[in-house]
Design a protein around this motif. Structure first.
Motif, mmCIF file in Angstrom:
data_model
loop_
_atom_site.group_PDB
_atom_site.id
_atom_site.type_symbol
_atom_site.label_atom_id
_atom_site.label_comp_id
_atom_site.label_asym_id
_atom_site.label_seq_id
_atom_site.Cartn_x
_atom_site.Cartn_y
_atom_site.Cartn_z
ATOM 1 N N TYR A 439 0.816 -1.203 0.029
ATOM 2 C CA TYR A 439 -0.015 0.063 -0.053
ATOM 3 C C TYR A 439 0.959 1.211 -0.002
ATOM 4 O O TYR A 439 0.318 2.326 -0.109
ATOM 5 N N HIS A 440 2.253 1.058 0.186
ATOM 6 C CA HIS A 440 2.988 2.329 0.392
ATOM 7 C C HIS A 440 3.972 2.293 -0.809
ATOM 8 O O HIS A 440 4.511 1.364 -1.446
ATOM 9 N N ASP A 441 4.466 3.719 -1.239
ATOM 10 C CA ASP A 441 5.433 3.797 -2.088
ATOM 11 C C ASP A 441 7.017 3.513 -1.276
ATOM 12 O O ASP A 441 7.184 4.341 -0.223
ATOM 13 N N LYS A 442 7.754 2.835 -1.917
ATOM 14 C CA LYS A 442 8.930 2.256 -1.339
ATOM 15 C C LYS A 442 9.789 3.386 -0.959
ATOM 16 O O LYS A 442 10.512 3.842 0.008
ATOM 17 N N LEU A 443 9.982 4.476 -2.062
ATOM 18 C CA LEU A 443 10.835 5.650 -1.810
ATOM 19 C C LEU A 443 10.162 6.655 -0.613
ATOM 20 O O LEU A 443 11.133 6.997 0.033
ATOM 21 N N THR A 444 9.190 7.117 -0.937
ATOM 22 C CA THR A 444 8.584 8.257 -0.187
ATOM 23 C C THR A 444 7.911 7.865 1.335
ATOM 24 O O THR A 444 7.987 8.641 2.088
ATOM 25 N N GLY A 445 7.471 6.640 1.205
ATOM 26 C CA GLY A 445 6.826 6.140 2.474
ATOM 27 C C GLY A 445 5.353 6.709 2.380
ATOM 28 O O GLY A 445 4.458 6.201 3.176
ATOM 29 N N LEU A 446 4.953 7.320 1.281
ATOM 30 C CA LEU A 446 3.557 7.754 1.031
ATOM 31 C C LEU A 446 2.807 6.610 0.505
ATOM 32 O O LEU A 446 3.339 5.533 0.162
ATOM 33 N N TYR A 447 1.421 6.691 0.733
ATOM 34 C CA TYR A 447 0.548 5.622 -0.070
ATOM 35 C C TYR A 447 0.996 5.470 -1.672
ATOM 36 O O TYR A 447 1.381 6.607 -2.181
ATOM 37 N N ASN A 448 0.531 4.574 -2.052
ATOM 38 C CA ASN A 448 0.784 4.273 -3.641
ATOM 39 C C ASN A 448 -0.367 4.474 -4.446
ATOM 40 O O ASN A 448 -1.434 4.731 -3.910
#
Length: 772
Positions: A439-448
């Motif tokens: 559920y998250h973007d690996k780089l930013t830690g935000l939701y994908n």
């Protein structure tokens, strides 16, 4: 003495004790159970007879199933031999050895095994009336007559023993059934063309590689064999058994020697129907089954009660009914005698066993009780307890083995608990990580994007209105990646996510939905507040610098205020607004990037500031001396100022030139022209400057970089900037090896036609003299 002590200690074997106890307890238990069974049997006779009938019927079903499945099993095993041409049917000896071996190794109930082909050829082997194996040949050579031969020791055909006449396998029921079914099947019952008996065949179609039917393999059973084993089983049980075809009611086999068919004068057969048998109990049970479907019946006859069981037996192509009848008198006759005898024997056994068990129990169970007590404590969780060993017999050995086992379990449990705890923690951590990454973007830690699209649908409810949606696109990500590399680009994206998390609320959904695109969902948020938050993001990000670039993000938003508006339309509107923002501010964004890069380059490098200004001014003067147009002079001014913009990728130590550069540093420095070209080529406003910046280190004789252009291949503005830069590099006060103007001019004249354009050198020298 020691041996005597051991013998005394082991005066009676624990094994013997257990055997005696087993015999005594078993004998007494059997007596009691027998009495109980016989007593209860009288009140539950119906269930007992049904169970007996069911068991008897089941035994016959198992025998029938084993009998019937044998031929299909033979086909399953052997069809690939012909289908894959493992046996060459045209090779007589191999073919006949194959068929003989199959019959030879099969159940004696198998009458014959054969293979009929689409061209009419028919081969196989059979068992004759004397159970001797014979080889079958039927082809064009035999005039399509079935010829049977004895078998030699080497499995080849011997003497002709029977000429059975014309026979075409393609006309037989089993062949036609397999051909129509296109798969394994049992044929309907038919009259054998040689034997005076009914036959059922397991047929298996054989196809070639192209899917065309080659022929049909058949394994054949004579139904007289079913009669024989029915009679054998029924006689043993003092019962009656009959098998009929479910649909027609015709007899298949029976245990009471009733004819199953009659051969008519024309050679055809007339099957016997169940209605023709003389057994009223079976007939009544059969009629009851047909009308009610009931499979158990208790029929009262002149000879007593009869329990009848009916079971269906089905295979591909077969649908039979197995009917068994057991007279209840075979059980009830000796019941009362058995009860009296059993009671007497049981009573006597109980008295004897009680006396013996009492004596032996005192001797044997002291150690057993101790061991049982120990094992109970161990099983209840006391893993430290161990058995006390007081005997050197089987109980002592069991106690030793128990203690060894207890030690092993104790060690294993403690190691296992630690291992389980460790593995559980690792598994939980892995599951948490997997769930997070889904559920998250690996780089930013935000939701994908996946999570955002799903949560957007769930947020699209009236309780979340007004529902705001912000769409943002980071400016300059490609520029950052191209100039400083993807590590810098990742840092830019991380900074964006940091600011988004800082500005927006915890309950807002912030997601990275593309490479440089971000989207934010704000439930229960007024449009004015959405605009305010968006403006804060742009302001805070504009105050950030990532390496040489000033932060810039284009943003747009829309708010769903009523249920009539589609959330997908809201998303599209926000995205469109973002693109409008990017388009309207494109020029200021681009100029901001250029200014940011130049400011970074010049910050802390006063020499680069003066150098850029001097080259720009000198380039303009040369351009005017060459009578260039004002447009070209303007380009010279800008290109001259920006000619070293690519040096922004170099660190201050390389820029300062206070030491001799390494080969790697020198190569890196030479790349600044290419980097400058990339930067300027990205913006419409500086696109026409890129070529001049790219080539300002090329030399007239072709020895320059980055492409080694020579003469007029080098753009004119680049040739002017090259001369202006060289002059300033020699005369700029920040240079340690400072030269006078005259020395610099003389050096440039010496490089005319080598490094510099001779015409431009002449104009430059003349201009400098006039100025002086």
């Amino acid at each position: 003495m020691k041996e005597d002590e051991e013998m005394t200690k082991k005066s009676i074997s624990i094994r013997m004790i257990l055997i005696l106890l087993f015999l005594i307890l078993t004998f007494s238990t059997v007596g009691m159970i027998s009495y109980i069974i016989f007593s209860n049997w009288l009140s539950s006779a119906s269930n007992t007879f049904i169970e007996m009938a069911s068991d008897f019927n089941g035994d016959i079903l198992e025998e029938v199933d084993e009998f019937i499945k044998d031929p299909m099993h033979i086909n399953d095993i052997n069809h690939h031999v012909i289908e894959n041409e493992i046996i060459d049917l045209s090779e007589v000896s191999a073919r006949e050895a194959f068929f003989v071996n199959v019959i030879k190794t099969s159940n004696p109930n198998i009458y014959s095994f054969s293979y009929g082909q689409e061209n009419g050829d028919y081969y196989g082997a059979r068992r004759n009336q004397n159970r001797e194996i014979e080889i079958l040949r039927n082809n064009a050579d035999s005039g399509f007559n079935s010829l049977y031969y004895s078998v030699n020791e080497d499995l080849t055909a011997g003497d002709l023993v029977l000429a059975a006449g014309q026979f075409d396998p393609r006309t037989r029921e089993w062949y036609k059934a397999a051909k129509e079914c296109q798969g394994p099947i049992f044929s309907q019952i038919y009259k054998h063309f040689i034997m005076d008996d009914l036959t059922v065949s397991a047929a298996y179609p054989i196809y070639n590689a192209t899917g065309e039917l080659e022929g049909v393999m058949g394994t054949h059973l004579i139904l007289t064999d079913i009669n024989d084993f029915l009679k054998e089983i029924a006689t043993e049980k003092e019962a009656t058994a009959i098998i009929i075809e479910k649909e027609s009611g015709n007899l298949v086999a029976n245990s009471f020697d009733h004819v199953n068919f009659i051969t008519l004068e024309d050679g055809n057969v007339q099957r016997t129907s169940i209605g023709e048998i003389d057994n009223s109990a079976i007939l009544k049970a059969y009629e009851n089954y047909r009308s009610t479907g009931e499979t158990f019946s208790r029929i009262k006859t002149d000879n007593g009660q009869i329990t009848v069981k009916l079971s269906e037996y089905n295979q591909e192509g077969l649908s039979w009914l197995v009917i068994t009848a057991i007279p209840e008198s075979i059980v009830t006759a000796g019941i009362y005698r058995s009860i009296q005898l059993t009671m007497g024997l049981t009573l006597l056994a109980l008295i004897i066993s009680g006396l013996i068990f009492f004596k032996l129990a005192n001797m044997a169970f002291k150690s057993v009780s101790s061991l049982i007590e120990t094992t109970e404590k161990f099983s209840n969780g006391d893993l430290t307890i161990r058995a006390v060993i007081t005997r050197d017999d089987e109980i002592g050995q069991i106690s030793v083995a128990f203690n060894s086992m207890a030690d092993t379990i104790y060690n294993l449990v403690h190691r296992l608990e630690a291992k389980v705890s460790e593995r559980t923690r690792e598994l939980e951590e892995s599951n948490d990580a997997l769930e997070y990454l889904s559920y998250h973007d690996k780089l930013t830690g935000l939701y994908n994007r996946f999570y955002f699209e799903n949560i957007m649908k769930s947020f699209d409810t009236e309780k979340h209105l007004p529902l705001g949606l912000v769409f943002g696109d980071v400016n300059g990500l490609k520029l950052t990646n191209d100039i400083f590399g993807h590590v810098a680009g990742d840092a830019l994206l991380s900074k964006v996510s940091e600011i988004l998390n800082k500005v927006f609320r915890k309950e807002d959904i912030i997601a990275r939905v593309g490479g440089d695109e971000f989207a934010i969902l704000l439930k229960n948020t007024h449009p004015d507040e959405v605009h305010m938050l968006m403006a804060r993001v742009k302001t805070e990000f504009s105050n950030e610098h990532i390496l040489a670039l000033k932060g810039s993000i284009s943003m747009g938003c829309d708010t769903k205020t009523g249920p009539g508006k589609s959330i997908s339309d809201v998303l599209k509107n926000a995205e469109d607004a973002m693109y409008r923002d990017k388009t309207l501010n494109r020029k200021s964004i681009n100029s901001g990037f250029i200014e940011s890069i130049i400011a970074t380059l010049h910050n802390g490098n006063p020499r680069e500031v003066r150098h850029s200004q001097n080259v720009s001014e000198l380039s303009q003067r040369i351009g005017r001396a060459m009578d260039l147009s004002e447009a070209e002079i303007k380009r010279l001014k800008e290109a001259g100022f920006l000619h070293d913009i690519g040096k922004v990728v170099l660190d201050n130590e390389v820029l300062s030139q206070k030491r001799v550069l390494t080969e790697e540093e020198r190569k890196l420095k030479h790349e600044h022209a290419v980097v400058g070209y990339r930067v300027l080529n990205m913006f419409d406003e500086t696109l026409d400057l890129a070529e001049s910046v790219f080539a300002h280190h090329e030399r007239w004789d072709g020895s320059g970089y980055p492409k080694g252009l020579k003469g007029e291949e080098i753009p004119e503005l680049a040739r002017i900037i090259a001369l202006a830069e060289s002059y300033d590099a020699m005369t700029n006060p920040s240079v340690e090896a400072l030269r006078t103007s005259e020395e610099a001019i003389r050096k440039i004249k010496n490089m005319s036609g080598i490094r510099f354009d001779p015409d431009i050198v002449n104009v430059f020298v003349k201009m400098m003299k006039e100025t002086k």
